[in-house]
Design an enzyme around this catalytic site. Structure first.
Site, PDB file in Angstrom:
ATOM      1  CB  CYS A 191      -0.860  -0.032   1.260  1.00  0.00           C
ATOM      2  SG  CYS A 191      -1.849   1.449   1.517  1.00  0.00           S
ATOM      3  CB  CYS A 194      -3.452   4.101  -5.242  1.00  0.00           C
ATOM      4  SG  CYS A 194      -4.712   3.301  -4.222  1.00  0.00           S
TER       5      CYS A 194
HETATM    6  N1  DGL Z   1      -4.189   0.816  -1.462  1.00  0.00           N
HETATM    7  C1  DGL Z   1      -3.766   1.995  -0.866  1.00  0.00           C
HETATM    8  C2  DGL Z   1      -2.563   2.639  -1.570  1.00  0.00           C
HETATM    9  O1  DGL Z   1      -1.831   1.986  -2.241  1.00  0.00           O
HETATM   10  C3  DGL Z   1      -4.721   3.050  -0.402  1.00  0.00           C
HETATM   11  C4  DGL Z   1      -6.198   2.889  -0.446  1.00  0.00           C
HETATM   12  C5  DGL Z   1      -6.890   3.625   0.707  1.00  0.00           C
HETATM   13  O2  DGL Z   1      -7.106   4.832   0.628  1.00  0.00           O
HETATM   14  O3  DGL Z   1      -7.157   2.936   1.692  1.00  0.00           O
HETATM   15  O4  DGL Z   1      -2.325   3.805  -1.425  1.00  0.00           O
END
Ligand code: DGL
Length: 275
Positions: free
Chosen positions: A81, A194
């Site tokens: 993430c 993301c």
């Molecule tokens: N999957 C996450 C990222 O790579 C963020 C998603 C969220 O806002 O929870 O930034």
């Protein structure tokens, strides 16, 4: 007299994201490293991460890693993430000194190397786009480039709660406003900053063609994890334990979780039930 002593090489690898985004990273890594047991944690209770502020987010993530560390003794943690990585990696590394971490950050470097227009687009969460880390990446790799950062919280929401039931048309429509905005800025390299956006990679590539290329960090994260695993050892042999999809929060679970568990061949459990 003594129990079975599990060697480090057989310990699991922990993947963590706020939801389903990191599953694309898990899939790629697992295909290359099928003998490794993976514990994938989706922090559904605190989703979305991208609208939260840095310090609070770092505390939430540290406390989750603490619980999982205690329970599973992982040999490696992959923060799948971008938001969690830019917000919490420093704190995690300082707190769990013996535990190796792999972070996920936007693939700005290859985008800068290949861009002809010298205009790069980075698409992420509000938290990621505003973080000084992105500005540092830009000044390190792309001094002669203009970097346009766009925050797309609605797209994160669409992926997390809607993608499993979305039509092809809805998926195509979801990415269009961002591609159009980048196109107006003359961008020819779009970085998916993301992990959730990997579920729309094809749609981005089609909407951006022919002049835009799409960049992500899936292969880079897997390579980094493999490098760190080398000295730690690989599982001996035989069938690995079934990998787990752990979800925070309480019942009832939205139906899509069962769908993801099945399609990624993971055993679905609530975190609170196994601690
Ligand atoms: N999957 C996450 C990222 O790579 C963020 C998603 C969220 O806002 O929870 O930034």
């Amino acid at each position: 007299c003594c129990g079975i002593i599990r060697s480090m090489s057989d310990s699991p690898i922990l993947f963590l994201d706020s939801g389903i985004g990191g599953l694309a990273y898990y899939r790629y890594f697992h295909a290359r490293n099928p003998a490794e047991t993976i514990i994938y944690l989706a922090d559904r209770l605190n989703f979305p991460y991208g609208t939260k502020e840095r310090t609070g987010l770092a505390a939430v993530i540290c406390s989750l890693v603490e619980k999982l560390h205690h329970k599973f003794r992982p040999k490696l943690v992959v923060i799948a993430c971008n938001t969690a990585s830019v917000s919490a990696l420093d704190t995690l590394r300082a707190t769990f000194r013996d535990l190796p971490f792999v972070g996920t950050v936007p693939a700005v470097k290859p985008a800068v190397q290949e861009s002809r227009t010298r205009r790069i687009g980075v698409l992420g969460t509000e938290r990621t786009i505003e973080d000084p880390y992105i500005a540092r990446l830009a000044s390190r790799y792309g001094q002669d480039c203009t970097i346009t950062g766009l925050a797309a919280p609605e797209l994160v929401e669409f992926v997390e709660h809607g993608i499993s039931g979305a039509t092809a048309l809805e998926r195509r429509r979801a990415v269009l406003p961002f591609i159009e905005q980048f196109r107006r800025c003359g961008v020819d390299a779009v970085v998916l900053g993301c992990t959730h956006f990997l579920f729309l990679r094809e749609e981005f590539a089609q909407a951006g063609a022919p002049e835009m290329r799409i960049y992500d960090s899936v292969a880079g994260v897997a390579r980094r994890a493999e490098l760190l695993l080398e000295p730690l050892g690989r599982p001996e042999s035989g069938t690995p334990q079934r990998s787990l999809l752990l979800v925070t929060g309480t019942m009832p679970l939205e139906g899509a979780w069962l769908h993801y568990a099945q399609s990624f061949d993971l055993e679905l459990r609530l975190l609170q039930d196994i601690l």
